[in-house]
Design a protein around this motif. Structure first.
Motif, short mmCIF file in Angstrom:
data_model
loop_
_atom_site.label_atom_id
_atom_site.label_comp_id
_atom_site.label_asym_id
_atom_site.label_seq_id
_atom_site.Cartn_x
_atom_site.Cartn_y
_atom_site.Cartn_z
N ARG A 30 0.86 -1.20 -0.17
CA ARG A 30 0.01 0.13 0.18
C ARG A 30 0.79 1.22 0.01
O ARG A 30 0.64 2.29 -0.57
CB ARG A 30 -1.04 -0.06 1.42
CG ARG A 30 -1.91 1.22 1.30
CD ARG A 30 -2.95 1.06 2.49
NE ARG A 30 -3.58 -0.11 2.48
CZ ARG A 30 -4.69 -0.41 1.78
NH1 ARG A 30 -5.30 0.66 0.84
NH2 ARG A 30 -5.33 -1.52 1.82
N ASN A 31 2.15 1.11 0.58
CA ASN A 31 2.74 2.46 0.69
C ASN A 31 3.43 2.90 -0.38
O ASN A 31 3.78 3.79 -1.08
CB ASN A 31 4.05 2.14 1.87
CG ASN A 31 3.26 2.35 3.20
OD1 ASN A 31 2.38 2.92 3.45
ND2 ASN A 31 3.94 1.39 4.48
N ARG A 34 0.96 4.27 -2.59
CA ARG A 34 0.56 5.73 -2.33
C ARG A 34 1.65 6.54 -2.58
O ARG A 34 1.43 7.78 -2.97
CB ARG A 34 0.53 5.55 -0.57
CG ARG A 34 0.06 6.91 -0.02
CD ARG A 34 -0.30 6.82 1.61
NE ARG A 34 -1.20 5.69 1.84
CZ ARG A 34 -0.99 4.76 2.61
NH1 ARG A 34 0.04 4.81 3.50
NH2 ARG A 34 -2.01 4.06 2.82
N ASP A 35 2.92 6.09 -2.49
CA ASP A 35 3.91 6.96 -2.90
C ASP A 35 3.96 7.26 -4.50
O ASP A 35 4.30 8.37 -4.82
CB ASP A 35 5.55 6.22 -2.56
CG ASP A 35 5.79 6.24 -1.16
OD1 ASP A 35 4.99 6.71 -0.47
OD2 ASP A 35 6.84 5.24 -0.96
N CYS A 51 -6.16 6.77 -4.92
CA CYS A 51 -6.00 6.12 -3.78
C CYS A 51 -5.71 4.62 -4.01
O CYS A 51 -6.02 3.84 -5.01
CB CYS A 51 -7.39 6.04 -2.94
SG CYS A 51 -7.85 7.65 -2.49
N LEU A 63 -3.80 1.45 -8.13
CA LEU A 63 -4.30 2.96 -7.90
C LEU A 63 -5.88 2.93 -8.39
O LEU A 63 -5.96 2.59 -9.62
CB LEU A 63 -3.42 3.92 -8.23
CG LEU A 63 -2.25 3.95 -7.63
CD1 LEU A 63 -1.34 5.06 -8.26
CD2 LEU A 63 -2.33 4.34 -6.08
#
Length: 97
Positions: A30-31, A34-35, A51, A63
């Motif tokens: 997820r990180n 997100r990055d 998101c 995403l």
């Protein structure tokens, strides 16, 4: 019970699998997703917020522009006679004044 890619062609159509997973970039965490979303927002500021979400087919992250609560960031609320911005993190209008 089938899971993941085994569902393609049985409980998930090939078209849906391509649109929701196979044609998208996969991220291990997820990180990481997100990055990448932050990087894309800086590079393309006029696009919608993205998101990360966990894919039910591959188990990795993709995403999406769909905000989890269904609200779009910066979308005008046309039901109220004047333009107001919906606060997507709370799902309600910001306080005035």
């Amino acid at each position: 019970m089938k899971s993941g890619y085994d569902r393609i062609g049985t409980t998930v159509t090939v078209e849906h699998a391509k649109r929701s997973c196979l044609d998208k970039v996969r991220y291990d965490s997820r990180n990481a997703a997100r990055d990448r979303a932050v990087l894309l927002a800086k590079k393309y500021p006029n696009t919608g917020k993205q998101c990360p979400y966990r894919c039910t087919l591959c188990g990795d992250f993709h995403l999406t522009t769909k905000i989890p609560n269904g609200l779009k960031q910066g979308k005008p609320n046309r039901a109220v006679g004047r333009q107001k911005i919906i606060a997507p993190q709370y799902g309600r209008l910001p306080k005035e004044g």
